[in-house]
Enzyme design. Structure first.
Site, PDB file in Angstrom:
ATOM      1  N   PHE A  27      46.784  47.202  21.687  1.00 38.20           N
ATOM      2  CA  PHE A  27      46.952  47.123  23.135  1.00 38.20           C
ATOM      3  C   PHE A  27      48.307  46.552  23.518  1.00 38.20           C
ATOM      4  CE2 PHE A  27      42.389  47.165  22.701  1.00 38.20           C
ATOM      5  CZ  PHE A  27      41.913  47.785  23.854  1.00 38.20           C
ATOM      6  N   ASP A  28      48.883  47.131  24.559  1.00 38.69           N
ATOM      7  CA  ASP A  28      49.838  46.409  25.381  1.00 38.69           C
ATOM      8  C   ASP A  28      49.024  45.461  26.262  1.00 38.69           C
ATOM      9  OD1 ASP A  28      52.269  45.842  26.958  1.00 38.69           O
ATOM     10  OD2 ASP A  28      51.198  46.969  28.508  1.00 38.69           O
ATOM     11  N   THR A  29      49.603  44.329  26.635  1.00 37.26           N
ATOM     12  CA  THR A  29      48.877  43.381  27.486  1.00 37.26           C
ATOM     13  C   THR A  29      49.303  43.468  28.943  1.00 37.26           C
ATOM     14  OG1 THR A  29      48.420  41.791  25.711  1.00 37.26           O
ATOM     15  CG2 THR A  29      48.473  40.931  27.952  1.00 37.26           C
TER      16      THR A  29
END
Length: 239
Positions: free
Chosen positions: A11-13
């Site tokens: 994931f990107d946050t």
């Protein structure tokens, strides 16, 4: 191809799980209050996107809190206001205050029952702690730009991710599904390195915002407007 086919979700946050546009806008309010003609939210976010991406490309080894402070100083000057170092430093340290999207923590808790979860973030280790706590600390691994020495969209960040996936979990790139909002920071480099991707289109097809536009076209493999939509599809695959 199904979401549940991938043992590892990366994931990107910021923009995907953390509502960084609200966080950035809120953190810019002290500066905006000093301006005779303050920008609208959309104008401010677009200016942030341009300055931040330029700073990241020029300073790949700068800690994210310091990079945000530098971005703030540039915005201050660009908007014709007197720089205030304390204000810029506070902006750089605001990451932990940025709110999570309402569906983020619950979605991650559900997905953790089925997958390994890794975040690949442009944040630094210290700044990321508050964000991770807001998300329920769901991660099997947290990979930061501070650790890698460069910022997404550098391919080096995704190469580092795949090395860690192989070393820590014994998995190959085909086991990884990358989930992100930013076409610029995530989807273009992730697809270039051969990953399957999910676009969490938080802006629902609207351009602009705090993310720079991609320099080339890219086609994510899955497209949802929220993490809640992704989870609904994942649940449907279990039936």
């Amino acid at each position: 191809m199904r979401l549940c086919d991938f043992p590892i979700l990366t994931f990107d946050t910021y923009g995907t799980l953390i509502d960084w546009e609200t966080g950035i806008w809120d953190a810019l309010q002290p500066l905006c209050a000093r301006l005779a003609d303050p920008p609208t939210r959309e104008t401010a976010l677009a200016a942030f996107a341009q300055v931040e991406s330029t700073c990241q490309a020029a300073n790949p080894d700068l800690l994210y809190a310091d990079l945000l402070a530098a971005t703030h100083r540039t915005l201050t000057q660009n908007w014709g206001c007197e720089p205030d170092d304390d204000e810029s430093i506070r902006f750089g340290q605001s990451v932990g205050d940025w709110p999570a999207f309402a569906d983020a923590a619950e979605s991650l808790a559900y997905l953790k029952q089925h997958h390994r979860l890794i975040t690949l973030t442009n944040c630094g280790r210290t700044s990321y702690r508050g964000s991770s706590a807001r998300l329920g600390d769901p991660w099997d691994a947290i990979l930061t730009a501070e650790e890698i020495g460069s910022y997404k969209p550098s391919l080096a960040n995704f190469e580092f991710l795949l090395v860690r996936v192989a070393a820590d979990f014994g998995s190959d790139p085909g086991s990884v599904l990358h989930v992100a909002q930013s076409l610029f920071h995530d989807h273009v480099p992730a697809k270039a390195i051969g990953l399957t991707t999910v676009w969490i289109d938080r802006r629902a097809g609207r351009g602009g915002g705090a993310t720079a536009p991609p320099q080339e076209g890219v086609e994510p493999d899955f497209h949802f407007k929220s993490m809640a939509e992704l989870v609904a599809q994942h649940r449907a695959e279990q039936d």
